[in-house]
Design a protein around this motif. Sequence first.
Motif, mmCIF file in Angstrom:
data_model
loop_
_atom_site.group_PDB
_atom_site.id
_atom_site.type_symbol
_atom_site.label_atom_id
_atom_site.label_comp_id
_atom_site.label_asym_id
_atom_site.label_seq_id
_atom_site.Cartn_x
_atom_site.Cartn_y
_atom_site.Cartn_z
ATOM 1 N N GLY A 247 20.995 -64.684 -15.280
ATOM 2 C CA GLY A 247 22.217 -64.269 -14.598
ATOM 3 C C GLY A 247 23.117 -63.352 -15.386
ATOM 4 N N LEU A 248 22.794 -63.052 -16.636
ATOM 5 C CA LEU A 248 23.703 -62.251 -17.468
ATOM 6 C C LEU A 248 23.811 -60.816 -16.960
ATOM 7 N N ALA A 249 22.693 -60.127 -16.832
ATOM 8 C CA ALA A 249 22.731 -58.733 -16.372
ATOM 9 C C ALA A 249 23.172 -58.646 -14.917
ATOM 10 N N THR A 250 22.734 -59.612 -14.102
ATOM 11 C CA THR A 250 23.083 -59.591 -12.681
ATOM 12 C C THR A 250 24.579 -59.765 -12.476
ATOM 13 N N GLY A 251 25.159 -60.799 -13.104
ATOM 14 C CA GLY A 251 26.592 -61.049 -12.956
ATOM 15 C C GLY A 251 27.435 -59.942 -13.544
ATOM 16 N N SER A 252 27.031 -59.429 -14.699
ATOM 17 C CA SER A 252 27.771 -58.335 -15.328
ATOM 18 C C SER A 252 27.755 -57.097 -14.449
ATOM 19 N N SER A 253 26.606 -56.820 -13.835
ATOM 20 C CA SER A 253 26.487 -55.659 -12.945
ATOM 21 C C SER A 253 27.350 -55.826 -11.700
ATOM 22 N N ALA A 254 27.420 -57.056 -11.184
ATOM 23 C CA ALA A 254 28.252 -57.306 -10.000
ATOM 24 C C ALA A 254 29.715 -57.011 -10.292
ATOM 25 N N ILE A 255 30.190 -57.425 -11.459
ATOM 26 C CA ILE A 255 31.583 -57.162 -11.859
ATOM 27 C C ILE A 255 31.828 -55.659 -11.953
ATOM 28 N N ILE A 256 30.898 -54.960 -12.582
ATOM 29 C CA ILE A 256 31.013 -53.504 -12.716
ATOM 30 C C ILE A 256 31.003 -52.839 -11.343
ATOM 31 N N GLY A 257 30.166 -53.351 -10.441
ATOM 32 C CA GLY A 257 30.076 -52.790 -9.101
ATOM 33 C C GLY A 257 31.384 -52.867 -8.338
ATOM 34 N N VAL A 258 32.131 -53.963 -8.516
ATOM 35 C CA VAL A 258 33.439 -54.095 -7.862
ATOM 36 C C VAL A 258 34.380 -52.988 -8.313
ATOM 37 N N VAL A 259 34.424 -52.754 -9.613
ATOM 38 C CA VAL A 259 35.334 -51.738 -10.162
ATOM 39 C C VAL A 259 34.921 -50.347 -9.694
ATOM 40 N N LEU A 260 33.631 -50.056 -9.705
ATOM 41 C CA LEU A 260 33.165 -48.746 -9.257
ATOM 42 C C LEU A 260 33.518 -48.513 -7.791
ATOM 43 N N GLY A 261 33.407 -49.557 -6.977
ATOM 44 C CA GLY A 261 33.785 -49.432 -5.574
ATOM 45 C C GLY A 261 35.264 -49.127 -5.406
ATOM 46 N N ILE A 262 36.094 -49.810 -6.186
ATOM 47 C CA ILE A 262 37.543 -49.557 -6.140
ATOM 48 C C ILE A 262 37.850 -48.119 -6.557
ATOM 49 N N LEU A 263 37.219 -47.677 -7.638
ATOM 50 C CA LEU A 263 37.451 -46.317 -8.129
ATOM 51 C C LEU A 263 36.982 -45.269 -7.126
ATOM 52 N N ALA A 264 35.878 -45.555 -6.432
ATOM 53 C CA ALA A 264 35.394 -44.626 -5.402
ATOM 54 C C ALA A 264 36.401 -44.536 -4.262
ATOM 55 N N ILE A 340 34.148 -48.633 -21.715
ATOM 56 C CA ILE A 340 35.029 -49.773 -21.459
ATOM 57 C C ILE A 340 34.439 -50.648 -20.362
ATOM 58 N N LEU A 341 34.160 -50.058 -19.219
ATOM 59 C CA LEU A 341 33.679 -50.814 -18.073
ATOM 60 C C LEU A 341 32.350 -51.504 -18.370
ATOM 61 N N CYS A 342 31.447 -50.806 -19.016
ATOM 62 C CA CYS A 342 30.132 -51.362 -19.350
ATOM 63 C C CYS A 342 30.102 -51.818 -20.805
#
Length: 428
Positions: A247-264, A340-342
């Motif tokens: 779950g480490l890479a999956t959960g970390s990617s999900a968090i990053i995905g939220v921020v990228l969506g907001i920035l988009a 920072i994000l990643c």
Amino acid sequence: MLYHLFHYLDQAYDFPGAGMFNYISFRSALAFIIAILTATIIGEKIINFLRRKQIGETVRDLGIEGENQKKGTPTMGGIIIIISILLPTILLADLTNVYVWMMIVTTVLLGLLGFLDDYIKVFKHNKQGLNGKFKIIGQVIVGLMIGLVMWLHPDITIRPNTKSNIIVTQSTQTEQEAKTVTYSPNKIKTASTTIPFFKNNNFVYSWPFSWAGEHKDLLGWLFFVFMCVLIVTAVSNGANLTDGLDGLATGSSAIIGVVLGILAWVSGNISTASYLNIMHIPGVGEMMIFASAFLGATIGFLWYNTNPAMVFMGDTGSLTLGGIIAVFAIIIRKELLIPILCGIFFVESLSVILQTTYFKITKKLTGNGKRIFKMSPLHHHFQKQGNAGIDAIIQKPINKVPEARLVVRFWIIGLILAALTIITLKIR
């Protein structure tokens, strides 16, 4: 597909409810729901198929507690993530949008690259998988393709925030200041990005080449393409290295995905972009659909990937997730926020580089290679008991941390980095 269908029904027949598909917010929510349901529904079927075919993980002997229990766990589960991303994206996104197609192609190409690596490991019984140089070549090709499309496609433009004015308004008792941001009246083609922590936060890649005169723009674009290649390769490999705990890479990617969506969303909405004083990128708001599908797919995959994992994503998933994150950041012109994000991916990669370099140097100088960490990537350092590596230097042994707790702690750090990434838009 559904977007285009309902758009036609709304325009041609004023079909009741069809107008809802014109709203990015509605389609984003629907994409998230479809992605998470797809991942959970097809996930079990794919896992059972992988078990029947005995497509299991080969575990290296790292001397870590509980490691042997993972032997034989189905791998190549990244297929679940890829399908769960692509299905809602194709159904709900505007398929005339160049950014959407860039994300689809990136997902497919890096998914195939990771699948080939896993195939060699599982079916050819080669623990090394695809030769490292071929992985790099594949990532470089994707990065080069993205850079060239960003450079040459006529629909990829921005409206830079050119001027900021302070307007003072008076009420009955107080004075208030309001900032207005002026945008370029025309969409322009330029190699530029957002640079954090600076007041005038647009960085143009041609600036370092001002000495080149009329050739500075060409050099700026070439520099930008080079950065695309570097970023895609680095983040894709960073995600691959992080994929070592359930779950480490999956959960970390999900968090990053939220921020990228907001920035988009803020970059594609001129009102919000004006409020934050950042460049406006026409058409990039459609990336919210992909970001929502990405989030739903990763969360849905966590249903089966949390400790103890029922399936591993393998390189099919990790290379794809990292590449998606890199290309998404490049498209929304926020690639300089990636360190920072990643930060989790960055530190994991850095730990491997430091460990390998230090070991080689000390072995050459003393004949006996030494290590900074008990094990790299960094997450394995906290799984090992003892007083070695950096613990020996600081004379304070770090006790081993249970895997589930370690993963959650990394997620918490990821959340902090995500919040910091968002507030960089205002910290200048």
